[in-house]
Write a protein that holds these residues in place. Structure first.
Motif, PDB file in Angstrom:
ATOM      1  N   SER A 204     -46.347  19.818 -12.795  1.00 50.76           N
ATOM      2  CA  SER A 204     -45.605  20.291 -11.615  1.00 50.76           C
ATOM      3  C   SER A 204     -45.868  21.764 -11.345  1.00 50.76           C
ATOM      4  O   SER A 204     -46.073  22.167 -10.193  1.00 50.76           O
ATOM      5  N   ARG A 205     -45.864  22.571 -12.398  1.00 48.71           N
ATOM      6  CA  ARG A 205     -46.164  24.004 -12.224  1.00 48.71           C
ATOM      7  C   ARG A 205     -47.584  24.206 -11.702  1.00 48.71           C
ATOM      8  O   ARG A 205     -47.833  25.068 -10.857  1.00 48.71           O
ATOM      9  N   PHE A 206     -48.524  23.425 -12.219  1.00 51.77           N
ATOM     10  CA  PHE A 206     -49.914  23.524 -11.766  1.00 51.77           C
ATOM     11  C   PHE A 206     -50.024  23.206 -10.273  1.00 51.77           C
ATOM     12  O   PHE A 206     -50.645  23.952  -9.523  1.00 51.77           O
ATOM     13  N   ILE A 207     -49.414  22.105  -9.841  1.00 49.57           N
ATOM     14  CA  ILE A 207     -49.471  21.717  -8.428  1.00 49.57           C
ATOM     15  C   ILE A 207     -48.779  22.758  -7.563  1.00 49.57           C
ATOM     16  O   ILE A 207     -49.279  23.130  -6.497  1.00 49.57           O
ATOM     17  N   ARG A 208     -47.636  23.249  -8.017  1.00 46.73           N
ATOM     18  CA  ARG A 208     -46.910  24.271  -7.246  1.00 46.73           C
ATOM     19  C   ARG A 208     -47.748  25.544  -7.116  1.00 46.73           C
ATOM     20  O   ARG A 208     -47.809  26.146  -6.049  1.00 46.73           O
ATOM     21  N   LYS A 209     -48.430  25.930  -8.194  1.00 44.81           N
ATOM     22  CA  LYS A 209     -49.272  27.138  -8.151  1.00 44.81           C
ATOM     23  C   LYS A 209     -50.429  26.958  -7.171  1.00 44.81           C
ATOM     24  O   LYS A 209     -50.774  27.872  -6.430  1.00 44.81           O
ATOM     25  N   GLN A 210     -51.035  25.770  -7.148  1.00 46.61           N
ATOM     26  CA  GLN A 210     -52.192  25.521  -6.298  1.00 46.61           C
ATOM     27  C   GLN A 210     -51.806  25.290  -4.833  1.00 46.61           C
ATOM     28  O   GLN A 210     -52.522  25.716  -3.933  1.00 46.61           O
ATOM     29  N   SER A 211     -50.702  24.585  -4.604  1.00 47.29           N
ATOM     30  CA  SER A 211     -50.352  24.189  -3.233  1.00 47.29           C
ATOM     31  C   SER A 211     -49.180  24.948  -2.643  1.00 47.29           C
ATOM     32  O   SER A 211     -48.979  24.935  -1.431  1.00 47.29           O
ATOM     33  N   GLY A 212     -48.370  25.564  -3.500  1.00 40.60           N
ATOM     34  CA  GLY A 212     -47.167  26.233  -3.020  1.00 40.60           C
ATOM     35  C   GLY A 212     -45.969  25.301  -2.907  1.00 40.60           C
ATOM     36  O   GLY A 212     -44.892  25.728  -2.516  1.00 40.60           O
ATOM     37  N   LEU A 213     -46.167  24.024  -3.252  1.00 37.48           N
ATOM     38  CA  LEU A 213     -45.098  23.030  -3.147  1.00 37.48           C
ATOM     39  C   LEU A 213     -44.986  22.230  -4.439  1.00 37.48           C
ATOM     40  O   LEU A 213     -45.981  22.036  -5.135  1.00 37.48           O
ATOM     41  N   PRO A 214     -43.789  21.704  -4.728  1.00 40.92           N
ATOM     42  CA  PRO A 214     -43.683  20.779  -5.858  1.00 40.92           C
ATOM     43  C   PRO A 214     -44.490  19.508  -5.562  1.00 40.92           C
ATOM     44  O   PRO A 214     -44.709  19.176  -4.388  1.00 40.92           O
ATOM     45  N   PRO A 215     -44.932  18.787  -6.580  1.00 41.28           N
ATOM     46  CA  PRO A 215     -45.793  17.621  -6.359  1.00 41.28           C
ATOM     47  C   PRO A 215     -45.222  16.584  -5.395  1.00 41.28           C
ATOM     48  O   PRO A 215     -45.962  16.054  -4.562  1.00 41.28           O
ATOM     49  N   SER A 216     -43.946  16.287  -5.493  1.00 40.67           N
ATOM     50  CA  SER A 216     -43.371  15.263  -4.605  1.00 40.67           C
ATOM     51  C   SER A 216     -43.418  15.703  -3.142  1.00 40.67           C
ATOM     52  O   SER A 216     -43.728  14.903  -2.253  1.00 40.67           O
ATOM     53  N   GLN A 217     -43.133  16.967  -2.880  1.00 43.97           N
ATOM     54  CA  GLN A 217     -43.214  17.461  -1.501  1.00 43.97           C
ATOM     55  C   GLN A 217     -44.658  17.557  -1.041  1.00 43.97           C
ATOM     56  O   GLN A 217     -44.974  17.247   0.103  1.00 43.97           O
ATOM     57  N   TYR A 218     -45.542  17.999  -1.921  1.00 49.27           N
ATOM     58  CA  TYR A 218     -46.958  18.095  -1.569  1.00 49.27           C
ATOM     59  C   TYR A 218     -47.512  16.717  -1.239  1.00 49.27           C
ATOM     60  O   TYR A 218     -48.276  16.557  -0.294  1.00 49.27           O
ATOM     61  N   ARG A 219     -47.098  15.703  -2.003  1.00 46.13           N
ATOM     62  CA  ARG A 219     -47.536  14.326  -1.741  1.00 46.13           C
ATOM     63  C   ARG A 219     -47.131  13.913  -0.326  1.00 46.13           C
ATOM     64  O   ARG A 219     -47.899  13.278   0.379  1.00 46.13           O
ATOM     65  N   LYS A 220     -45.947  14.292   0.103  1.00 46.03           N
ATOM     66  CA  LYS A 220     -45.489  13.942   1.455  1.00 46.03           C
ATOM     67  C   LYS A 220     -46.348  14.604   2.530  1.00 46.03           C
ATOM     68  O   LYS A 220     -46.604  14.007   3.564  1.00 46.03           O
TER      69      LYS A 220
END
Length: 186
Positions: free
Chosen positions: A161-177
């Motif tokens: 989750s931290r990795f995805i948030r760092k890369q995308s700026g969003l938590p994984p569940s929100q980024y998936r949306k």
């Protein structure tokens, strides 16, 4: 729900497409490993079928998206690096890549800079490749975040989750949306 069985010769299907990119190789290799029993789960279990289905879906979407655009072929060296990053997932680091290539760190840096055309650090490149994989899983698969983290060799969901948030700026569940706008419209 209807199910269909597909049977095709793996090598000839890829050879006709002349696919050289890491995304295609990653998905096809993951499917092959499950089918051949080289990695758990079994291809006959529900989890195995789910993973194979997710990889097939991502592979087909990737091929369809790139069918009309000419692919810029990477060097064999960079393709091997990307493949190793895909295989090792989060366990991969720069020292492991240097050992994988069987060269010194300065030799590795020189060759990487010359052949990759990457404008950042090698660590940033590794993170970039890992993020591409994670993004494909989040966009095209129905796998849980825990399962994606496990497949990509993250030690736990929190680190993923931290990795995805760092890369995308969003938590994984929100980024998936954000990656699945068609499912948000329903």
């Amino acid at each position: 729900m209807e199910y269909y069985t597909l049977k095709f010769v793996f090598a000839s299907a890829v050879a006709e497409l002349e696919v050289y990119d890491d995304v295609t190789k990653y998905h096809l290799e993951a499917i092959r490993k499950i089918i051949c029993g080289e990695t758990p789960p079994s291809a006959f279990s529900n989890a195995g079928k789910e993973i194979i289905e997710a990889h097939l879906y991502a592979f087909l979407r990737h091929i369809a998206a790139h069918a009309d655009s000419p692919q810029k072929r990477e060097s064999d060296f960079i393709m091997r690096l990307r493949e190793e990053i895909c295989n090792q997932g989060y366990k991969m680091n720069v020292n492991e890549l240097v050992q994988f290539c069987r060269c010194t760190r300065p030799q590795f840096k020189y060759r990487f800079k010359k052949e990759s055309h990457w404008n950042g650090t090698i660590k940033q490149y590794v993170d970039h490749v890992l993020f591409e994989i994670a993004r494909n899983h989040l966009r095209y698969s129905g796998m849980s975040l825990n399962r994606i983290a496990e497949i990509m060799n993250f030690p736990n969901l929190s680190l993923f989750s931290r990795f995805i948030r760092k890369q995308s700026g969003l938590p994984p569940s929100q980024y998936r949306k954000t990656l699945r706008p068609e499912s948000n419209a329903k």
